[in-house]
Design a protein around this motif. Sequence first.
Motif, PDB file in Angstrom:
ATOM      1  N   GLY A 128       0.861  -1.193  -0.047  1.00  0.00           N
ATOM      2  CA  GLY A 128       0.085   0.181   0.048  1.00  0.00           C
ATOM      3  C   GLY A 128       0.742   1.310   0.029  1.00  0.00           C
ATOM      4  O   GLY A 128       2.153   1.321  -0.127  1.00  0.00           O
ATOM      5  N   GLU A 129       0.354   2.309   0.289  1.00  0.00           N
ATOM      6  CA  GLU A 129       0.771   3.560   0.124  1.00  0.00           C
ATOM      7  C   GLU A 129       1.628   4.021   1.481  1.00  0.00           C
ATOM      8  O   GLU A 129       1.414   3.204   2.567  1.00  0.00           O
ATOM      9  N   ASP A 130       2.770   4.729   1.239  1.00  0.00           N
ATOM     10  CA  ASP A 130       3.880   4.592   2.326  1.00  0.00           C
ATOM     11  C   ASP A 130       2.991   5.882   3.580  1.00  0.00           C
ATOM     12  O   ASP A 130       3.484   5.643   4.553  1.00  0.00           O
ATOM     13  N   GLN A 131       2.072   6.884   3.068  1.00  0.00           N
ATOM     14  CA  GLN A 131       1.790   7.992   3.875  1.00  0.00           C
ATOM     15  C   GLN A 131       1.179   7.415   5.329  1.00  0.00           C
ATOM     16  O   GLN A 131       1.218   7.808   6.111  1.00  0.00           O
TER      17      GLN A 131
ATOM     18  N   THR B  30      10.621  -1.979   0.711  1.00  0.00           N
ATOM     19  CA  THR B  30       9.390  -0.968   1.270  1.00  0.00           C
ATOM     20  C   THR B  30       9.838  -0.775   2.794  1.00  0.00           C
ATOM     21  O   THR B  30       9.607   0.527   3.145  1.00  0.00           O
TER      22      THR B  30
END
Length: 262
Positions: free
Chosen positions: A76-79, A117
């Motif tokens: 998924g997204e990092d933020q 990641t």
Amino acid sequence: MKLAFSTLGVPGLPIPEVVRLAAEHGYQGVELRAHPEEPVHPGLSMLERADVVEEFKRGGIEILTVAGYVRAASEGEDQPVLDELAALVELARDLGARNVRVFPGGGDQDPDAADATAARRLAAAAPYAADMGVRILLETHDSHRAGAAVARVVGTVGHGSVGALWDVMHTWLAGEEPVASHAVLAPHLGYVQVKDIASAEATEPLALGAGVLPLRACLDTLDPDSWVCWEYEKRWHPEAAELPGLLSAGREHLLRLGAPKQ
């Protein structure tokens, strides 16, 4: 050797009782499980955080770690991951805890992709953690059970505010000898989590010394002033014996194992 226990072993116990248990049974610190079902979590107000600090100060007990559930390698997204991690770092700062625990959580991804990641996110979080005076520790767990796997990630990050947490059960389940685990984790090691189990198939928590984990061999690798935390997984095994009745014997067992050899 400085000893702590995790509140995973006393689910939902109010903080004054946690502090009392630590003081009465001779533990210098506590690892606080940070989850909404527990008394301590990132949703606490500043006043509530101050109350927690005061309780531990009054009892003379250190908050070793805020044990969160960030999965550094998750898909998924990092933020969202970075936001969750920042909230844990801020909680640790406000409580005076020196560490935040995170999991790998790489699932069934390609190991190289999971490593990349996790390293990217931990590297992004490291400067903020440093500013807050907090160290982020990646635990030997799930997709990165072996010390060598965690060391790959933490070594790639290469920042003093990102280290490793050695859960001795997971490195044992990975087939890694304690001396090998320590050799790769030592440059990054925050502290060690101990526990005991009956076998690789029966991982319900037992009293320390009642199972098969190589606790003496693990403790033999450590410096005398190392922190060692008993993580008794009562939350996941409600049928297990109650931790408070085991704490004194557990402390004595660890001190015997960690005593200098004659």
